[in-house]
Design a protein around this motif. Structure first.
Motif, mmCIF file in Angstrom:
data_model
loop_
_atom_site.group_PDB
_atom_site.id
_atom_site.type_symbol
_atom_site.label_atom_id
_atom_site.label_comp_id
_atom_site.label_asym_id
_atom_site.label_seq_id
_atom_site.Cartn_x
_atom_site.Cartn_y
_atom_site.Cartn_z
ATOM 1 N N MET A 1 0.848 -1.169 0.000
ATOM 2 C CA MET A 1 0.000 0.000 0.000
ATOM 3 C C MET A 1 0.900 1.241 0.000
ATOM 4 O O MET A 1 1.826 1.337 0.804
ATOM 5 N N ALA A 2 0.609 2.171 -0.837
ATOM 6 C CA ALA A 2 1.413 3.378 -0.940
ATOM 7 C C ALA A 2 0.903 4.425 0.046
ATOM 8 O O ALA A 2 -0.296 4.589 0.244
ATOM 9 N N VAL A 3 1.846 5.123 0.679
ATOM 10 C CA VAL A 3 1.512 6.167 1.648
ATOM 11 C C VAL A 3 2.173 7.458 1.202
ATOM 12 O O VAL A 3 3.350 7.459 0.849
ATOM 13 N N VAL A 4 1.438 8.523 1.196
ATOM 14 C CA VAL A 4 1.973 9.820 0.796
ATOM 15 C C VAL A 4 1.991 10.722 2.019
ATOM 16 O O VAL A 4 0.988 10.877 2.700
ATOM 17 N N ARG A 5 3.156 11.300 2.311
ATOM 18 C CA ARG A 5 3.267 12.256 3.409
ATOM 19 C C ARG A 5 3.389 13.644 2.832
ATOM 20 O O ARG A 5 4.195 13.891 1.950
ATOM 21 N N LEU A 6 2.569 14.547 3.357
ATOM 22 C CA LEU A 6 2.587 15.908 2.872
ATOM 23 C C LEU A 6 3.562 16.743 3.689
ATOM 24 O O LEU A 6 3.731 16.527 4.879
ATOM 25 N N GLY A 7 4.183 17.710 3.083
ATOM 26 C CA GLY A 7 5.122 18.584 3.775
ATOM 27 C C GLY A 7 6.540 18.075 3.612
ATOM 28 O O GLY A 7 6.802 17.002 3.075
ATOM 29 N N ASP A 8 7.490 18.883 4.096
ATOM 30 C CA ASP A 8 8.881 18.455 3.982
ATOM 31 C C ASP A 8 9.214 17.466 5.095
ATOM 32 O O ASP A 8 8.443 17.242 6.013
ATOM 33 N N GLY A 9 10.369 16.894 5.045
ATOM 34 C CA GLY A 9 10.759 15.860 5.999
ATOM 35 C C GLY A 9 11.129 16.384 7.368
ATOM 36 O O GLY A 9 11.343 15.615 8.289
ATOM 37 N N SER A 10 11.210 17.684 7.545
ATOM 38 C CA SER A 10 11.624 18.272 8.814
ATOM 39 C C SER A 10 10.473 18.218 9.815
ATOM 40 O O SER A 10 9.434 18.821 9.607
ATOM 41 N N ARG A 11 10.660 17.520 10.936
ATOM 42 C CA ARG A 11 9.614 17.403 11.949
ATOM 43 C C ARG A 11 9.918 18.260 13.179
ATOM 44 O O ARG A 11 9.072 18.470 14.013
ATOM 45 N N ARG A 12 11.126 18.728 13.341
ATOM 46 C CA ARG A 12 11.505 19.445 14.550
ATOM 47 C C ARG A 12 10.729 20.752 14.739
ATOM 48 O O ARG A 12 10.194 20.975 15.813
ATOM 49 N N PRO A 13 10.624 21.643 13.761
ATOM 50 C CA PRO A 13 9.860 22.881 13.998
ATOM 51 C C PRO A 13 8.400 22.612 14.328
ATOM 52 O O PRO A 13 7.808 23.301 15.116
ATOM 53 N N ARG A 14 7.844 21.584 13.733
ATOM 54 C CA ARG A 14 6.453 21.273 13.996
ATOM 55 C C ARG A 14 6.276 20.825 15.447
ATOM 56 O O ARG A 14 5.312 21.177 16.096
ATOM 57 N N ARG A 15 7.221 20.049 15.951
ATOM 58 C CA ARG A 15 7.138 19.635 17.354
ATOM 59 C C ARG A 15 7.225 20.834 18.275
ATOM 60 O O ARG A 15 6.510 20.946 19.249
ATOM 61 N N PHE A 16 8.149 21.725 17.967
ATOM 62 C CA PHE A 16 8.309 22.912 18.792
ATOM 63 C C PHE A 16 7.050 23.757 18.778
ATOM 64 O O PHE A 16 6.586 24.220 19.828
ATOM 65 N N MET A 17 6.487 23.948 17.608
ATOM 66 C CA MET A 17 5.272 24.749 17.507
ATOM 67 C C MET A 17 4.104 24.062 18.203
ATOM 68 O O MET A 17 3.274 24.717 18.833
ATOM 69 N N GLY A 18 4.034 22.753 18.108
ATOM 70 C CA GLY A 18 2.973 22.024 18.801
ATOM 71 C C GLY A 18 3.105 22.147 20.304
ATOM 72 O O GLY A 18 2.124 22.341 21.019
ATOM 73 N N ALA A 19 4.342 22.032 20.810
ATOM 74 C CA ALA A 19 4.574 22.180 22.241
ATOM 75 C C ALA A 19 4.237 23.591 22.695
ATOM 76 O O ALA A 19 3.641 23.794 23.756
ATOM 77 N N LEU A 20 4.619 24.566 21.883
ATOM 78 C CA LEU A 20 4.312 25.957 22.215
ATOM 79 C C LEU A 20 2.806 26.186 22.237
ATOM 80 O O LEU A 20 2.282 26.849 23.127
ATOM 81 N N ARG A 21 2.117 25.609 21.289
ATOM 82 C CA ARG A 21 0.658 25.751 21.226
ATOM 83 C C ARG A 21 -0.001 25.110 22.445
ATOM 84 O O ARG A 21 -0.903 25.690 23.053
ATOM 85 N N ARG A 22 0.463 23.909 22.841
ATOM 86 C CA ARG A 22 -0.097 23.251 24.016
ATOM 87 C C ARG A 22 0.170 24.056 25.277
ATOM 88 O O ARG A 22 -0.696 24.195 26.134
ATOM 89 N N LEU A 23 1.391 24.593 25.388
ATOM 90 C CA LEU A 23 1.738 25.387 26.555
ATOM 91 C C LEU A 23 0.872 26.638 26.631
ATOM 92 O O LEU A 23 0.353 26.993 27.688
ATOM 93 N N ARG A 24 0.692 27.314 25.491
ATOM 94 C CA ARG A 24 -0.137 28.512 25.461
ATOM 95 C C ARG A 24 -1.580 28.161 25.810
ATOM 96 O O ARG A 24 -2.245 28.898 26.536
ATOM 97 N N LEU A 25 -2.064 27.016 25.324
ATOM 98 C CA LEU A 25 -3.427 26.596 25.627
ATOM 99 C C LEU A 25 -3.580 26.336 27.117
ATOM 100 O O LEU A 25 -4.574 26.728 27.728
ATOM 101 N N ARG A 26 -2.582 25.710 27.739
ATOM 102 C CA ARG A 26 -2.650 25.476 29.186
ATOM 103 C C ARG A 26 -2.712 26.785 29.947
ATOM 104 O O ARG A 26 -3.443 26.909 30.921
#
Length: 67
Positions: A1-26
């Protein structure tokens, strides 16, 4: 089965932004809870004052009636 991932391969900024978003939400949720607790304390204090004032008036009215 073929899987397509959207976006570039860099996951680090997304993690940082997600953590920042969760912290701001808290922080936002904590601020909302603090505000609600402050309002609840004010309402409770006002209700207690009203009850005590009503009891004092009722006692004064009974004393005036001679009961």
């Amino acid at each position: 089965m073929a899987v397509v991932r959207l976006g570039d391969g860099s996951r680090r900024p997304r993690r940082f932004m997600g953590a920042l978003r969760r912290l701001r939400l808290r922080w936002v949720v904590a601020a909302m809870y603090r505000r609600a607790l402050r309002r609840l304390r004010a309402c409770y204090a006002k209700a207690i004052r009203d009850v005590l004032e009503g009891a004092a008036l009722f006692g004064a009215a009974r004393a005036d009636a001679g009961v």
